[in-house]
Design a protein around this motif. Sequence first.
Motif, PDB file in Angstrom:
ATOM      1  N   TYR A  11       0.843  -1.201   0.000  1.00 16.80           N
ATOM      2  CA  TYR A  11       0.000   0.000   0.000  1.00 16.80           C
ATOM      3  C   TYR A  11       0.878   1.252   0.000  1.00 16.80           C
ATOM      4  O   TYR A  11       0.666   2.181  -0.780  1.00 16.80           O
ATOM      5  CB  TYR A  11      -0.942  -0.002   1.220  1.00 16.80           C
ATOM      6  CG  TYR A  11      -1.669   1.316   1.382  1.00 16.80           C
ATOM      7  CD1 TYR A  11      -2.753   1.635   0.570  1.00 16.80           C
ATOM      8  CD2 TYR A  11      -1.230   2.273   2.298  1.00 16.80           C
ATOM      9  CE1 TYR A  11      -3.383   2.870   0.675  1.00 16.80           C
ATOM     10  CE2 TYR A  11      -1.861   3.504   2.418  1.00 16.80           C
ATOM     11  CZ  TYR A  11      -2.937   3.800   1.603  1.00 16.80           C
ATOM     12  OH  TYR A  11      -3.563   5.021   1.696  1.00 16.80           O
ATOM     13  N   CYS A  42     -17.986   1.241   6.769  1.00 18.52           N
ATOM     14  CA  CYS A  42     -16.546   1.274   6.437  1.00 18.52           C
ATOM     15  C   CYS A  42     -15.876  -0.042   6.841  1.00 18.52           C
ATOM     16  O   CYS A  42     -14.936  -0.508   6.193  1.00 18.52           O
ATOM     17  CB  CYS A  42     -15.853   2.423   7.164  1.00 18.52           C
ATOM     18  SG  CYS A  42     -16.788   3.959   7.273  1.00 18.52           S
ATOM     19  N   CYS A  75     -14.920  -3.107   4.587  1.00 24.23           N
ATOM     20  CA  CYS A  75     -13.646  -3.203   3.861  1.00 24.23           C
ATOM     21  C   CYS A  75     -12.437  -2.985   4.771  1.00 24.23           C
ATOM     22  O   CYS A  75     -11.405  -3.605   4.563  1.00 24.23           O
ATOM     23  CB  CYS A  75     -13.593  -2.181   2.724  1.00 24.23           C
ATOM     24  SG  CYS A  75     -14.780  -2.512   1.411  1.00 24.23           S
ATOM     25  N   HIS A  76     -12.577  -2.094   5.752  1.00 22.25           N
ATOM     26  CA  HIS A  76     -11.402  -1.740   6.574  1.00 22.25           C
ATOM     27  C   HIS A  76     -11.309  -2.589   7.842  1.00 22.25           C
ATOM     28  O   HIS A  76     -10.455  -2.340   8.688  1.00 22.25           O
ATOM     29  CB  HIS A  76     -11.428  -0.252   6.943  1.00 22.25           C
ATOM     30  CG  HIS A  76     -11.198   0.638   5.761  1.00 22.25           C
ATOM     31  ND1 HIS A  76      -9.941   0.873   5.256  1.00 22.25           N
ATOM     32  CD2 HIS A  76     -12.050   1.322   4.957  1.00 22.25           C
ATOM     33  CE1 HIS A  76     -10.034   1.682   4.204  1.00 22.25           C
ATOM     34  NE2 HIS A  76     -11.301   1.964   4.006  1.00 22.25           N
ATOM     35  N   TYR A 125      -6.285  13.778   9.376  1.00 24.29           N
ATOM     36  CA  TYR A 125      -5.858  13.131   8.125  1.00 24.29           C
ATOM     37  C   TYR A 125      -7.018  12.376   7.465  1.00 24.29           C
ATOM     38  O   TYR A 125      -7.188  12.434   6.244  1.00 24.29           O
ATOM     39  CB  TYR A 125      -4.681  12.182   8.391  1.00 24.29           C
ATOM     40  CG  TYR A 125      -4.303  11.413   7.150  1.00 24.29           C
ATOM     41  CD1 TYR A 125      -3.749  12.067   6.043  1.00 24.29           C
ATOM     42  CD2 TYR A 125      -4.533  10.041   7.057  1.00 24.29           C
ATOM     43  CE1 TYR A 125      -3.433  11.366   4.883  1.00 24.29           C
ATOM     44  CE2 TYR A 125      -4.210   9.347   5.901  1.00 24.29           C
ATOM     45  CZ  TYR A 125      -3.665  10.006   4.816  1.00 24.29           C
ATOM     46  OH  TYR A 125      -3.358   9.320   3.666  1.00 24.29           O
ATOM     47  N   ARG A 172      -7.499  13.102  -4.961  1.00 29.05           N
ATOM     48  CA  ARG A 172      -6.984  11.751  -4.705  1.00 29.05           C
ATOM     49  C   ARG A 172      -7.755  10.816  -5.645  1.00 29.05           C
ATOM     50  O   ARG A 172      -8.926  10.520  -5.418  1.00 29.05           O
ATOM     51  CB  ARG A 172      -7.199  11.384  -3.229  1.00 29.05           C
ATOM     52  CG  ARG A 172      -6.425  10.148  -2.827  1.00 29.05           C
ATOM     53  CD  ARG A 172      -6.320   9.952  -1.326  1.00 29.05           C
ATOM     54  NE  ARG A 172      -5.781   8.619  -1.075  1.00 29.05           N
ATOM     55  CZ  ARG A 172      -5.490   8.122   0.101  1.00 29.05           C
ATOM     56  NH1 ARG A 172      -5.664   8.840   1.176  1.00 29.05           N
ATOM     57  NH2 ARG A 172      -4.996   6.899   0.218  1.00 29.05           N
ATOM     58  N   MET A 207     -13.255   4.390  -3.048  1.00 31.25           N
ATOM     59  CA  MET A 207     -13.331   5.440  -2.036  1.00 31.25           C
ATOM     60  C   MET A 207     -13.919   6.735  -2.602  1.00 31.25           C
ATOM     61  O   MET A 207     -14.576   7.477  -1.860  1.00 31.25           O
ATOM     62  CB  MET A 207     -11.959   5.714  -1.405  1.00 31.25           C
ATOM     63  CG  MET A 207     -11.576   4.754  -0.296  1.00 31.25           C
ATOM     64  SD  MET A 207     -12.846   4.535   0.978  1.00 31.25           S
ATOM     65  CE  MET A 207     -13.009   6.180   1.628  1.00 31.25           C
TER      66      MET A 207
END
Length: 228
Positions: free
Chosen positions: A75, A150, A153-154, A175, A188, A196
């Motif tokens: 990543y 979320c 996936c996370h 962040y 992004r 995302m």
Amino acid sequence: MLLARIDRRHQLKWSLMAICVALEVSNPAFALDPASIARSGNGDAATACSSCHGDHGEGLPDNGFPRLAGLDSRYLRTQLEAFASGSRANEIMHPIAKALSSDERQSLASYYSGLIAPKAPQQAVDDDKLIADGKSIALDGIWNKGLPGCSQCHAKLGLGVGASFPRLAGQSSTYIGNSLAAWKDGSRGNDPLSLMAGIASKLDQSQIDAVAAYYGSLPVDQPEGKTP
Ligand code: HEC
Ligand code: HEC
């Protein structure tokens, strides 16, 4: 005669070794290890990573500089490539990533992935309701907007899954909020299948604040790695 030939062969061997040493010294890709780039930069536009990402990759929450310690190395490498190419547009990281060689990007990604660091202190969001709203989005999603949780996936507690779904636990609310905003405004743009970008587009600012506050409140739970 024989001795002279052996001598010449020795001379050749020594000259070749001298050339190799000179190449290593003049080529930072050979000479610099990731810890020294992290500490002091690569002598080019890639300045010391630690000045923004912390001595142990813990990040600098108040400035929105992310935590790198313990993130998956593939990543991290993908993000460095994306900053260099501009598919993840960021004024600070673009010149830095561009000034790293491909070997340096790889070795820095492995280096940070192997670091263990405590969570960098950030002023806690003092709003239980906001955090609870964020938790509900994180775990259950917002079904009338077609938004999955979320954690689908996370993973639970934002621990992340492999190279594709990064760990969110340990990142600051600043962040996380900045990243969601960057997907919304298109800066992004390197996420696989625009997953995302699709998710961020469904969140309004108050929902971004809530989900960022929730993830920012979670502890870091590090797998084994090496102590810096
Ligand atoms: C002057 C400050 C600064 C320096 C120096 C710096 N970074 Fe960054 N870095 C940032 C910022 C700001 C971001 C977040 C950019 C964004 O919001 O898209 C970032 C993001 C990253 C990310 C993405 C993390 C993620 O979770 O997606 C990686 C990887 C990274 N930096 C690696 C490095 C490396 C390696 C170095 C040293 C060669 C370095 N950075 C030096 C400020 C800096
Ligand atoms: C369908 C899967 C999926 C869901 C659901 C999902 N994400 Fe992601 N998320 C991803 C992927 C894939 C990436 C990596 C993007 C990349 O490689 O650029 C990512 C990256 C992120 C990052 C960047 C982390 C970093 O270190 O820069 C943040 C922040 C994030 N997601 C927040 C969220 C939040 C908040 C939610 C819920 C509202 C959510 N995600 C739901 C797939 C998902």
